[in-house]
Design a protein around this motif. Structure first.
Motif, short mmCIF file in Angstrom:
data_model
loop_
_atom_site.label_atom_id
_atom_site.label_comp_id
_atom_site.label_asym_id
_atom_site.label_seq_id
_atom_site.Cartn_x
_atom_site.Cartn_y
_atom_site.Cartn_z
N LYS A 78 10.63 -4.38 -32.92
CA LYS A 78 9.83 -3.26 -32.43
C LYS A 78 9.07 -3.66 -31.18
O LYS A 78 8.43 -4.71 -31.17
CB LYS A 78 8.86 -2.80 -33.52
CG LYS A 78 8.05 -1.57 -33.16
CD LYS A 78 7.18 -1.11 -34.32
CE LYS A 78 6.42 0.15 -33.97
NZ LYS A 78 5.59 0.63 -35.10
N PRO A 79 9.10 -2.85 -30.14
CA PRO A 79 8.35 -3.19 -28.92
C PRO A 79 6.85 -3.25 -29.19
O PRO A 79 6.30 -2.46 -29.95
CB PRO A 79 8.69 -2.02 -27.98
CG PRO A 79 9.98 -1.46 -28.49
CD PRO A 79 9.93 -1.65 -29.97
N ASP A 80 6.21 -4.20 -28.56
CA ASP A 80 4.76 -4.36 -28.64
C ASP A 80 4.13 -3.41 -27.64
O ASP A 80 4.19 -3.63 -26.42
CB ASP A 80 4.38 -5.81 -28.34
CG ASP A 80 2.90 -6.08 -28.55
OD1 ASP A 80 2.11 -5.11 -28.63
OD2 ASP A 80 2.52 -7.26 -28.64
N ARG A 81 3.50 -2.35 -28.13
CA ARG A 81 2.96 -1.32 -27.25
C ARG A 81 1.79 -1.81 -26.40
O ARG A 81 1.40 -1.16 -25.44
CB ARG A 81 2.52 -0.11 -28.08
CG ARG A 81 3.68 0.59 -28.76
CD ARG A 81 3.20 1.82 -29.50
NE ARG A 81 4.29 2.53 -30.13
CZ ARG A 81 4.16 3.66 -30.83
NH1 ARG A 81 2.95 4.20 -30.96
NH2 ARG A 81 5.21 4.24 -31.36
N ARG A 82 1.24 -2.95 -26.75
CA ARG A 82 0.10 -3.46 -25.99
C ARG A 82 0.53 -4.10 -24.67
O ARG A 82 -0.28 -4.21 -23.75
CB ARG A 82 -0.67 -4.49 -26.82
CG ARG A 82 -1.24 -3.94 -28.12
CD ARG A 82 -1.72 -5.08 -29.02
NE ARG A 82 -0.62 -5.94 -29.42
CZ ARG A 82 -0.76 -7.02 -30.18
NH1 ARG A 82 -1.97 -7.38 -30.61
NH2 ARG A 82 0.29 -7.75 -30.51
N LEU A 83 1.80 -4.51 -24.57
CA LEU A 83 2.26 -5.21 -23.38
C LEU A 83 2.48 -4.25 -22.22
O LEU A 83 2.94 -3.12 -22.40
CB LEU A 83 3.58 -5.94 -23.68
CG LEU A 83 3.52 -7.09 -24.70
CD1 LEU A 83 4.90 -7.70 -24.86
CD2 LEU A 83 2.52 -8.15 -24.27
N THR B 296 16.89 -8.67 -25.78
CA THR B 296 15.84 -9.09 -24.85
C THR B 296 14.49 -9.16 -25.55
O THR B 296 14.24 -8.46 -26.53
CB THR B 296 15.76 -8.12 -23.66
OG1 THR B 296 14.75 -8.56 -22.77
CG2 THR B 296 15.44 -6.70 -24.12
N ASN B 297 13.61 -10.01 -25.00
CA ASN B 297 12.25 -10.13 -25.55
C ASN B 297 11.19 -9.62 -24.58
O ASN B 297 10.01 -9.94 -24.72
CB ASN B 297 11.95 -11.58 -25.94
CG ASN B 297 11.96 -12.52 -24.74
OD1 ASN B 297 12.23 -12.10 -23.61
ND2 ASN B 297 11.67 -13.79 -24.97
N VAL B 298 11.61 -8.81 -23.58
CA VAL B 298 10.65 -8.36 -22.57
C VAL B 298 9.57 -7.46 -23.18
O VAL B 298 8.50 -7.29 -22.59
CB VAL B 298 11.36 -7.61 -21.42
CG1 VAL B 298 12.31 -8.54 -20.69
CG2 VAL B 298 12.07 -6.37 -21.91
N CYS B 299 9.86 -6.88 -24.34
CA CYS B 299 8.86 -6.03 -25.00
C CYS B 299 8.12 -6.77 -26.12
O CYS B 299 7.36 -6.16 -26.87
CB CYS B 299 9.52 -4.78 -25.59
SG CYS B 299 10.17 -3.67 -24.33
N GLN B 300 8.35 -8.07 -26.22
CA GLN B 300 7.65 -8.86 -27.23
C GLN B 300 6.84 -10.01 -26.62
O GLN B 300 5.92 -10.51 -27.25
CB GLN B 300 8.66 -9.45 -28.24
CG GLN B 300 9.18 -8.48 -29.26
CD GLN B 300 10.32 -7.64 -28.72
OE1 GLN B 300 11.17 -8.14 -27.99
NE2 GLN B 300 10.36 -6.36 -29.08
N GLN B 301 7.19 -10.42 -25.41
CA GLN B 301 6.49 -11.53 -24.77
C GLN B 301 6.05 -11.14 -23.37
O GLN B 301 6.80 -10.49 -22.63
CB GLN B 301 7.40 -12.77 -24.69
CG GLN B 301 7.74 -13.37 -26.04
CD GLN B 301 8.59 -14.63 -25.91
OE1 GLN B 301 8.77 -15.15 -24.81
NE2 GLN B 301 9.09 -15.12 -27.03
N SER B 302 4.85 -11.55 -23.01
CA SER B 302 4.31 -11.23 -21.68
C SER B 302 4.82 -12.25 -20.67
O SER B 302 4.77 -13.46 -20.90
CB SER B 302 2.78 -11.25 -21.72
OG SER B 302 2.25 -10.95 -20.46
#
Length: 332
Positions: A104-109, A70-76
């Motif tokens: 790696k998950p994008d912690r900013r999202l 999944t890309n839920v932690c990479q794309q808003s």
């Protein structure tokens, strides 16, 4: 906890963890009804997975919903975020929602922050090859899991042979397990490991050692072997940087007059202070100035690779420079 987020590029270790969840959650007789594996190709995969995670299981056991790659932690995505906010707190205890991604998950999202609040997050990135103590610990854990006993020298040799490759580690342990069953040995020693396990000599740590000795021919041979085995050049560069940074910190602390191995280990980020003794021996022939000179070259290597420089020739050029630094006089 009914929600898990697994991320990292060690697909073998992640697959083992997923299998453990399946065995824990699903009743084998009802698995076909209660297991959903949702791939990125499916339309609105994340929304569909969240809807399935709210569906109570049929028959015995629980329900496992696996959202793969999944890309839920990479794309808003506002719609996915809204659905996560609505669903995550309400997932039934009988169900388990698993999200996996190699990135790696994008912690900013906001989606990542929400998952960190509700999910158990586990990192499946390969151990850095220069973190010898952690690799030793991983070998010991895996041996206990497989059910074989290894002597201390066998653990050392196995760690040296397979490095941070989880798949290779378990393949080696399977061979050793078969041997132990037939031989009835309580603890397998290094000699048995040497006979049964193929040593992966072409690794980046051994490349660092060849460079440290100024052995240009061996170093270039290792570079060629690593590239032939599809080892990522940036991964090679990162390993070299980590190893030389460790050596530099140990040398710096010694030059400052520090004698406490625990203090040296803390500064050099070495997990086991007993390893400092061996690190000191490794850098005995190198001066502080030589080790300092290696880091700009390693930085140039990383920058050049990230800018798209030709991989093999870039590595060869920088490895030759590093060997020349380590051969230069004076050495002390």
């Amino acid at each position: 906890m009914p929600i898990y987020l697994y991320w990292g590029s060690d697909d073998f270790a992640m697959a083992k963890a997923v299998d453990e969840l399946r065995d824990r959650v699903l009743d084998p007789a009802w698995a076909s009804f209660n297991f959903d594996k949702i791939t990125p190709e499916q339309p609105d995969a994340a929304i569909f997975a969240l809807n399935q995670a709210m569906t109570l299981p049929f028959g015995a056991g629980g329900r496992l919903v696996w959202l793969v790659d999944t890309n839920v932690c990479q794309q808003s995505d506002a719609q996915v975020l809204a659905e996560l906010e609505r669903t995550l707190p309400a997932i039934p205890e009988s169900n388990l929602l698993l999200l996996t991604t190699p990135n790696k998950p994008d912690r900013r999202l906001k989606t990542t922050k929400l998952l960190q609040k509700y999910a158990e997050v586990k990192d499946f990135s390969p151990l850095p090859p220069w973190k010898h103590d952690e690799i030793l610990a991983a070998v010991k854990r895996a041996a206990r899991e497989v059910g074989i006993q290894l002597t201390a020298d066998a653990v050392e040799l196995l760690a040296e042979s397979v490095g941070n490759h989880t798949r290779s580690l378990y393949n080696a342990l399977e061979k050793l397990q078969l041997y132990a069953l037939s031989a009835g040995s309580n603890a397998l020693n290094a000699q048995i490991v040497d006979e049964l396990v193929t040593c992966n000599t072409q690794n980046s740590i051994q490349l660092a050692r060849a460079i440290r000795e100024g052995d240009t021919a061996t170093a270039l041979g290792l570079v060629a072997d690593l590239i032939e085995r599809n080892e990522h050049p940036l991964k090679i560069a990162a390993t070299l940087t980590g190893q030389f940074r460790t050596w530099l910190w140990v040398k710096l602390m010694i030059e400052k007059g520090e004698r406490d191995e625990k203090a040296i280990a803390l500064a050099a980020e070495v997990g086991n202070p007993k390893r400092v003794y061996f690190l000191k021996k490794e850098i005995r022939s190198l001066s502080l100035q030589q080790l300092q000179q290696t880091l700009p070259v390693l930085l140039e290597l990383e920058v050049s690779l990230k800018r798209g420089g030709e991989q093999l020739s870039t590595l060869q050029t920088k490895v030759i420079q590093l060997c020349q630094i380590c051969l230069a006089s004076p050495r002390r």
